[in-house]
Design a protein around this motif. Structure first.
Motif, mmCIF file in Angstrom:
data_model
loop_
_atom_site.group_PDB
_atom_site.id
_atom_site.type_symbol
_atom_site.label_atom_id
_atom_site.label_comp_id
_atom_site.label_asym_id
_atom_site.label_seq_id
_atom_site.Cartn_x
_atom_site.Cartn_y
_atom_site.Cartn_z
ATOM 1 N N LEU A 23 43.617 -51.090 -11.060
ATOM 2 C CA LEU A 23 42.622 -51.571 -11.581
ATOM 3 C C LEU A 23 41.714 -52.302 -10.877
ATOM 4 C CD1 LEU A 23 41.558 -52.691 -14.557
ATOM 5 C CD2 LEU A 23 43.073 -54.735 -13.922
ATOM 6 N N LEU A 24 41.755 -52.705 -9.724
ATOM 7 C CA LEU A 24 40.959 -53.372 -8.877
ATOM 8 C C LEU A 24 39.989 -52.282 -8.013
ATOM 9 C CD1 LEU A 24 40.163 -55.813 -6.746
ATOM 10 C CD2 LEU A 24 42.034 -55.286 -5.302
ATOM 11 N N LYS A 25 40.568 -51.005 -7.724
ATOM 12 C CA LYS A 25 39.676 -49.957 -7.259
ATOM 13 C C LYS A 25 38.830 -49.612 -8.279
ATOM 14 C CE LYS A 25 43.506 -47.999 -4.267
ATOM 15 N NZ LYS A 25 44.248 -47.169 -4.096
ATOM 16 N N THR A 26 39.075 -49.648 -9.569
ATOM 17 C CA THR A 26 38.135 -49.105 -10.607
ATOM 18 C C THR A 26 37.060 -50.329 -10.722
ATOM 19 O OG1 THR A 26 40.072 -48.205 -11.745
ATOM 20 C CG2 THR A 26 38.031 -48.785 -13.255
ATOM 21 N N ILE A 27 37.488 -51.485 -10.659
ATOM 22 C CA ILE A 27 36.286 -52.632 -10.593
ATOM 23 C C ILE A 27 35.331 -52.470 -9.500
ATOM 24 C CG2 ILE A 27 35.771 -55.115 -10.541
ATOM 25 C CD1 ILE A 27 38.665 -55.584 -11.896
ATOM 26 N N LEU A 28 36.097 -52.152 -8.347
ATOM 27 C CA LEU A 28 34.986 -51.949 -7.172
ATOM 28 C C LEU A 28 34.191 -50.716 -7.240
ATOM 29 C CD1 LEU A 28 37.576 -52.785 -4.125
ATOM 30 C CD2 LEU A 28 35.804 -54.162 -4.985
ATOM 31 N N ILE A 30 32.862 -49.554 -10.282
ATOM 32 C CA ILE A 30 32.105 -49.867 -11.105
ATOM 33 C C ILE A 30 31.041 -50.948 -10.766
ATOM 34 C CG2 ILE A 30 31.551 -51.118 -13.521
ATOM 35 C CD1 ILE A 30 34.300 -49.846 -14.128
ATOM 36 N N SER A 31 31.311 -51.963 -9.941
ATOM 37 C CA SER A 31 30.556 -52.805 -9.389
ATOM 38 C C SER A 31 29.544 -51.929 -8.275
ATOM 39 C CB SER A 31 31.334 -53.996 -8.564
ATOM 40 O OG SER A 31 32.157 -54.659 -9.376
ATOM 41 N N LEU A 32 29.922 -51.028 -7.344
ATOM 42 C CA LEU A 32 29.155 -50.490 -6.483
ATOM 43 C C LEU A 32 28.085 -49.643 -7.414
ATOM 44 C CD1 LEU A 32 28.593 -49.757 -3.755
ATOM 45 C CD2 LEU A 32 30.163 -47.925 -3.864
ATOM 46 N N VAL A 33 28.544 -49.064 -8.482
ATOM 47 C CA VAL A 33 27.647 -48.185 -9.117
ATOM 48 C C VAL A 33 26.453 -49.203 -9.680
ATOM 49 C CG1 VAL A 33 27.507 -46.547 -11.209
ATOM 50 C CG2 VAL A 33 29.194 -46.542 -9.728
ATOM 51 N N TRP A 34 26.900 -50.285 -10.375
ATOM 52 C CA TRP A 34 26.042 -51.108 -10.979
ATOM 53 C C TRP A 34 24.999 -51.781 -9.845
ATOM 54 C CZ3 TRP A 34 25.373 -56.367 -9.814
ATOM 55 C CH2 TRP A 34 24.605 -57.260 -10.684
ATOM 56 N N PHE A 35 25.560 -52.033 -8.794
ATOM 57 C CA PHE A 35 24.658 -52.461 -7.572
ATOM 58 C C PHE A 35 23.677 -51.475 -7.398
ATOM 59 C CE2 PHE A 35 23.653 -53.059 -3.018
ATOM 60 C CZ PHE A 35 23.160 -54.590 -2.998
ATOM 61 N N ILE A 36 23.873 -50.224 -7.111
ATOM 62 C CA ILE A 36 22.875 -49.195 -6.668
ATOM 63 C C ILE A 36 22.091 -49.067 -7.706
ATOM 64 C CG2 ILE A 36 22.881 -46.964 -6.052
ATOM 65 C CD1 ILE A 36 25.628 -47.054 -4.847
ATOM 66 N N SER A 37 22.266 -48.950 -9.046
ATOM 67 C CA SER A 37 21.530 -48.908 -10.047
ATOM 68 C C SER A 37 20.428 -49.980 -10.202
ATOM 69 C CB SER A 37 22.079 -48.596 -11.380
ATOM 70 O OG SER A 37 22.985 -49.652 -11.613
ATOM 71 N N LYS A 38 20.863 -51.035 -10.126
ATOM 72 C CA LYS A 38 20.218 -52.364 -10.142
ATOM 73 C C LYS A 38 18.934 -52.252 -9.042
ATOM 74 C CE LYS A 38 19.960 -57.253 -10.814
ATOM 75 N NZ LYS A 38 20.687 -58.674 -10.464
ATOM 76 N N ARG A 39 19.424 -51.970 -7.858
ATOM 77 C CA ARG A 39 18.550 -51.952 -6.680
ATOM 78 C C ARG A 39 17.571 -50.965 -6.926
ATOM 79 N NH1 ARG A 39 20.465 -51.217 -0.469
ATOM 80 N NH2 ARG A 39 18.472 -51.642 0.507
ATOM 81 N N ARG A 40 18.113 -49.537 -7.381
ATOM 82 C CA ARG A 40 16.766 -48.722 -7.526
ATOM 83 C C ARG A 40 16.180 -49.280 -8.653
ATOM 84 N NH1 ARG A 40 20.548 -43.010 -7.939
ATOM 85 N NH2 ARG A 40 20.934 -43.156 -5.763
#
Length: 476
Positions: A23-28, A30-40
């Motif tokens: 579960l922790l890996k999944t959250i990490l 998802i967070s990484l994907v969200w951060f990259i998309s927001k930065r773009r």
């Protein structure tokens, strides 16, 4: 066989791991994907309309507050005449009691001729520090003349009076040293104390007993740690005549304490040297004290000597140290040769006209005596000092006193008398009380002194009476 065993063991370990790791890996992820998309998304270029609207909404805070309209920097006084007995300020031809030209040498014809000749020979600058192609013959001649004038072994000159005093202190006083200092010392000394990073103890202005009390307390502290006390260097730093008060130092009593408690003594004689004593040799001559009792004398060439620059005099052992450790000496361009020539010419005039010191003393005493008849002021400055500070006899808060004295100064200039308020920085250790500073020179006649005293009295009465009426109206 061993590889298969390891693979089987690893699989079993993974199977027994808690599910929350997955579960922790999944959250990490998802967070990484969200951060990259927001930065773009944030990197997208905003429209011109959006930029303009944001700029219109932006209200930056000012770096400083709104200055008062009557601030002196916003209302400068314009001087368009040579510094001398009379000076033109804002079109008014004024008697000059506002500049430190005590011996009136700045505009002497012989001094001007010396300056012109030096510029023609050397140019306007030396273009380098003393140790790096910045030393010329007039520097060495001036140092020799200053040492002879002060009856010391050696002298060293700096390109600026402020840096001479600040650098000299930092050259000898270091971290963990102990320095006793009068609380009214000038700003150059304060900057030297900051550079030293030593332990500073201030005593009340010209209060020998207060200094003695500090020394007694320190002696008790030293008894608790005698090894540290034996390694601690101790200094006393004072002024001959204090720039902030016009008072003379009680040198004999201070020297007694220096001998009793083993203090090295440094004296800033920027004002007293060239003005006090039968030969103008400062407080040591005035009190008839051997110059060898003083470890070092610092000073400025910018008052009695009619030039620009600074100097230190003392034993060769003390002075030579500054040529390697005085920052203002080592890393600043040397004193322009023509300014050295001006100081030499001034020394020639002084040494061949000793009557000049008696004339200055007479004028200083005449001004001091006349000031006693002006009820609006009190003048605690030394009677023979060529620089005097006038304080309002009816003490008020700082801002009110400053405003009233500034009004008196302006009124005096309107009536052809140039007197000024000394300016102090907020960073001063002890900000002095507002005052009007008078600079007496040898060129003043009896009529000049009478005119100055009458004008001061009349202008002070006018300003203060208006202030009293204003206060009454406000109270009603």
């Amino acid at each position: 066989m061993s590889t298969k065993f390891l693979f089987t063991e690893s699989t079993e370990i993974l199977n027994v791991l808690p599910h929350y790791h997955t579960l922790l890996k999944t959250i990490l992820v998802i967070s990484l994907v969200w951060f990259i998309s927001k930065r773009r998304k944030n990197n997208s270029i905003p429209s011109d309309e959006l930029v303009e609207s944001k700029l219109a909404e932006w209200q930056p805070e000012p770096l400083i507050g709104e200055p008062p309209k009557e601030h002196p920097s916003l209302n400068p006084k314009y001087v368009n005449a040579k510094i001398g007995r009379r000076i033109i300020i804002n079109g008014k031809n004024c008697l000059n009691l506002g500049t430190h030209n005590y011996l009136n040498l700045s505009n002497d014809s012989k001094v001007e001729e010396s300056a012109v000749a030096a510029v023609e020979k050397y140019g306007v600058g030396s273009c380098g520090p003393r140790a790096f192609y910045g030393t010329v013959d007039v520097h060495l001649e001036l140092e020799e003349r200053l040492a002879k004038f002060t009856n010391t072994e050696e002298a060293v000159i700096y390109s600026y009076g402020f840096s001479a005093i600040a650098s000299a202190i930092g050259a000898y006083c270091k971290r963990n040293d102990l320095i006793f200092v009068d609380e009214q010392v000038n700003f150059a000394i304060q900057k030297g104390l900051d550079a030293s990073r030593a332990n500073i103890q201030y005593f009340k202005h010209n209060d020998v007993q207060d200094l003695h009390n500090l020394l007694i307390k320190q002696a008790d502290v030293d008894k608790q740690n005698p090894k540290k006390a034996a390694k601690t260097k101790r200094f006393l730093i004072i002024e001959g005549i204090y720039n902030k008060t016009g008072s003379i130092c009680p040198l004999p009593e201070l020297l007694d304490l220096c001998k009793q408690y083993k203090l090295r003594i440094f004296i800033d004689e920027s004002i007293s040297l060239g003005t006090l004593g039968p030969h103008g040799k400062g407080v040591t001559e005035y009190f008839n004290i051997p110059i060898t009792d003083i470890d070092m004398i610092m000073g400025s060439l910018e008052s009695a000597f009619g030039s620009i620059g600074g100097f230190c005099v003392g034993t060769s052992f003390v002075i030579e140290h500054q040529r390697l450790s005085g920052l203002g000496y080592c890393f600043s361009a040397s004193l322009p040769p023509f300014l050295s020539s001006i100081a030499i010419a001034c020394l020639d005039i002084i040494e061949n006209n000793l009557q000049i010191f008696q004339s200055l003393k007479n004028n200083a005493l005449a001004v001091d005596s006349g000031l006693k008849s002006i009820s609006a002021f009190e003048c605690p400055s030394f009677a023979e000092s060529p620089m005097k500070h006038l304080y309002l006899k009816d003490k008020k808060d700082y801002a009110t006193e400053e405003k009233l004295l500034c009004a008196i100064s302006n009124k005096c200039i309107e009536n052809n008398l140039a007197v000024i308020l000394p300016a102090y920085l907020e960073a001063e250790i002890l900000k002095p009380r507002p005052s009007i500073k008078l600079c007496v020179s040898t060129d003043l006649s009896k009529n000049d002194i009478d005119f100055a005293l009458d004008t001061l009295k009349k202008c002070a009465e006018e300003v203060l009476s208006c202030h009293v009426i204003h206060d009454r109206n406000e109270s009603l």
